[in-house]
Scaffold this active site. Structure first.
Site, PDB file in Angstrom:
ATOM      1  N   ARG A   3     -16.398  36.238 -17.691  1.00  0.00           N
ATOM      2  CA  ARG A   3     -17.061  37.248 -18.530  1.00  0.00           C
ATOM      3  C   ARG A   3     -16.046  38.003 -19.386  1.00  0.00           C
ATOM      4  O   ARG A   3     -16.400  38.516 -20.443  1.00  0.00           O
ATOM      5  CB  ARG A   3     -17.896  38.174 -17.642  1.00  0.00           C
ATOM      6  CG  ARG A   3     -17.092  38.912 -16.606  1.00  0.00           C
ATOM      7  CD  ARG A   3     -17.963  39.473 -15.489  1.00  0.00           C
ATOM      8  NE  ARG A   3     -18.364  38.458 -14.509  1.00  0.00           N
ATOM      9  CZ  ARG A   3     -19.164  38.680 -13.484  1.00  0.00           C
ATOM     10  NH1 ARG A   3     -19.683  39.878 -13.282  1.00  0.00           N
ATOM     11  NH2 ARG A   3     -19.466  37.716 -12.644  1.00  0.00           N
ATOM     12  N   LYS A  34      -9.162  32.764  -4.749  1.00  0.00           N
ATOM     13  CA  LYS A  34     -10.259  32.046  -4.105  1.00  0.00           C
ATOM     14  C   LYS A  34      -9.779  31.415  -2.806  1.00  0.00           C
ATOM     15  O   LYS A  34      -8.590  31.088  -2.674  1.00  0.00           O
ATOM     16  CB  LYS A  34     -10.740  30.913  -5.032  1.00  0.00           C
ATOM     17  CG  LYS A  34     -11.569  31.360  -6.215  1.00  0.00           C
ATOM     18  CD  LYS A  34     -12.082  30.146  -6.994  1.00  0.00           C
ATOM     19  CE  LYS A  34     -12.853  30.579  -8.217  1.00  0.00           C
ATOM     20  NZ  LYS A  34     -14.098  31.300  -7.908  1.00  0.00           N
TER      21      LYS A  34
END
Ligand code: BES
Ligand code: MN
Ligand code: ZN
Length: 497
Positions: free
Chosen positions: A351, A277
């Site tokens: 996920r 990130k």
């Protein structure tokens, strides 16, 4: 913090440093039958209303001083139009009462529930207990105390109610337990990644479980290997910190009754992995375990309330870090369900850890399964910070969650899970890939999860926009909000009947 419920028909002497009274728009507070309001205070209240200083608009606030009666002070708090009042209005009113006590450095406050007539006494007293309990919480454990300006903790909160005693008292008890659960979640959320590691989160869950009578099991990485939790392990590969899989069980129903399963993303710090990130705001990614925290907090409240249902809480917990051993973009990994996954972007890790947890839950043949996760930034684009997204395989379950959201003040709003979205996850080399491009990012994340839930009735809450915030509401503080602990408890209670 201690919260009690006092029936005003039983007593007329409640000594309190501060009494909070609600004032409806254009009206006056109910003082009749409220203990502690002496003649001098009644006169002062009348003057405050007559002067126009207190109009009853939401936000209006006046503090008045008694002269030797049992209430040393009264704070009048405007609550807006009486007919529009709902549970959330009561939550905010009670939160403001605690904030005033805090500001005045008082250790106790009594909150009158008289005049909140649009809301029944059970609902009002639960909402007030929640609002007051949430407002009293602070996160101070990592700061030295300020000797010049010592913070005062509001320790004693009394709700003063009249009417159906049982409804009032049990509402207060439920609200207090729910606030404790949410505050437990908030403490886990607020702790930084170097403190609230997967091991810490698991230890805290086990300690809590022992104190409220939940059974707890924690898998270490060796056990995850044995079970085949390859997707969860693929995320943890890049990290020095070991992952944990936390299982909490509440056996409040009949033996053999299908459980309700709650699953929460417990990503203790999300650096993005190899798909690193950008630095700006990365420190906030310590809250990527908010779903797990909410599940742990909800399980605490469910146990304390003795909810008559079998409930299981599952929290996959890991860090997501870049390193020489980290999973790389393009890698194909396995999963507990047996499906292979092409990892296009290692920052879509939530996920992956949820895939194995949901598959674990599905194998329990649940009556229903609900997960909550800070899953996508794009849910903030879709709904902002005022609602979580809800999606799933069962319309009735989604409807139940929407009403639990309304009742708890933690609203959620549906997004579709049509098969076209699933096709965005088609992979050249594996059964599916972990990202579906920018369009419909929250939905394709949900579509990914749906591949791992078997035929269980399932719904997913994306809480990336709601778990952490600016703390603008009176019962909130900047940062950890505990969302959706209250929604989960409300939903489970509604299911238990
Ligand atoms: N934990 C983040 C989602 C998130 C973003 C939570 C902002 C809270 C605030 C999640 O793991 C993530 O990185 N999602 C990616 C998915 C993308 C790579 C498909 C995102 O939302 O950018
Ligand atoms: Mn991520
Ligand atoms: Zn994440």
């Amino acid at each position: 913090m201690q919260l009690s419920y006092i029936d005003t028909t039983d007593t007329d002497d409640v000594r309190t440093p501060l009494l909070a009274l609600a004032v409806p728009k254009g009206g006056a507070p109910v003082t009749e039958g409220v203990p502690g309001v002496d003649a001098a205070l009644v006169a002062a209240i009348d003057s405050a209303v007559a002067s126009g200083d207190m109009t009853g608009r939401t936000g209006d606030q006046v503090v008045l001083y008694g002269s030797g009666g049992s209430a040393e002070r009264v704070v009048l708090l405007g609550i807006g139009a009486a007919d529009d009042l709902d549970a959330e209005g009561v939550r905010r009113f009670a939160g403001r009462a605690v904030r005033v006590a805090e500001k005045l450095r008082l250790e106790g406050v009594s909150i009158s529930l008289s005049g909140l007539d649009a809301v029944d006494i059970g609902t009002a007293s639960q909402a007030a207990a929640e609002g007051a309990g949430l407002a009293a919480w602070r996160f101070t454990e990592l700061k030295a105390p300020d000797d010049d300006d010592p913070a005062v903790e509001v320790r004693t909160i009394r709700l003063l109610g009249a009417g159906d005693h049982d409804a009032g008292a049990s509402g207060a008890m439920a609200g207090a337990a729910i606030a404790r659960g949410a505050n437990f979640a908030r403490a886990l959320q607020a702790r930084p990644g170097n403190v609230a590691t997967p091991t810490h989160i698991a230890n805290e869950a086990v300690r809590m479980a022992g104190s409220v009578g939940l059974s707890a099991t924690v898998f270490d990485e060796a056990r995850m290997h044995e079970e085949g939790m390859k997707a969860l392990l693929s995320v943890s590969r890049g990290s020095e910190e070991e992952a944990r899989f936390i299982i909490l069980e509440h056996r409040g129903g009949e033996e053999g009754d299908a459980p309700l399963v709650l699953v929460g993303k417990g990503l203790s710090f999300d650096a993005g992995g190899i798909s690193l990130k950008p630095p700006a705001g990365m420190e906030e990614m310590k809250y990527d375990m908010s779903g797990g925290a909410a599940v742990i907090g909800a399980m605490q409240a469910i146990a304390e309330l003795g909810v008559r249902a079998n409930v299981v809480g599952l929290v996959p917990s890991s860090e997501n870090m870049p390193s020489g051993t980290a999973t790389k973009p393009g890698d194909v990994i396995g999963s507990l369900a047996g499906k292979t996954i092409e990892v296009i972007n290692t920052d879509a890790e939530g996920r992956l850890i949820l895939a194995d947890a949901l598959q674990w839950g599905a194998r329990m043949k649940p009556a229903a399964m609900v997960d909550c996760a800070t899953l996508t930034g794009s849910v903030i684009i879709a709904l902002g910070h005022h609602a979580s997204a809800v999606m799933g395989t069962d319309e009735a379950l989604i409807e139940e969650l929407r009403s639990a959201g309304e009742a708890s003040g933690e609203r959620c709003w549906p997004l579709p899970l049509w098969s076209e979205y699933r096709r965005q996850l088609d992979s050249e080399t594996a059964d599916l890939q972990n990202v579906g491009g920018r369009p419909g990012g929250s939905i394709t994340a949900g579509a990914f999860l749906s591949e791992f839930v078997g035929d269980a009735p399932w719904a997913h809450l994306d809480i990336a926009g709601t778990a952490w915030g600016d703390g603008k509401l009176p019962y909130q503080r900047k940062g950890a909000l505990g969302t959706p602990t209250r929604l989960l408890v409300e939903w489970v209670r509604s299911r238990a009947g």
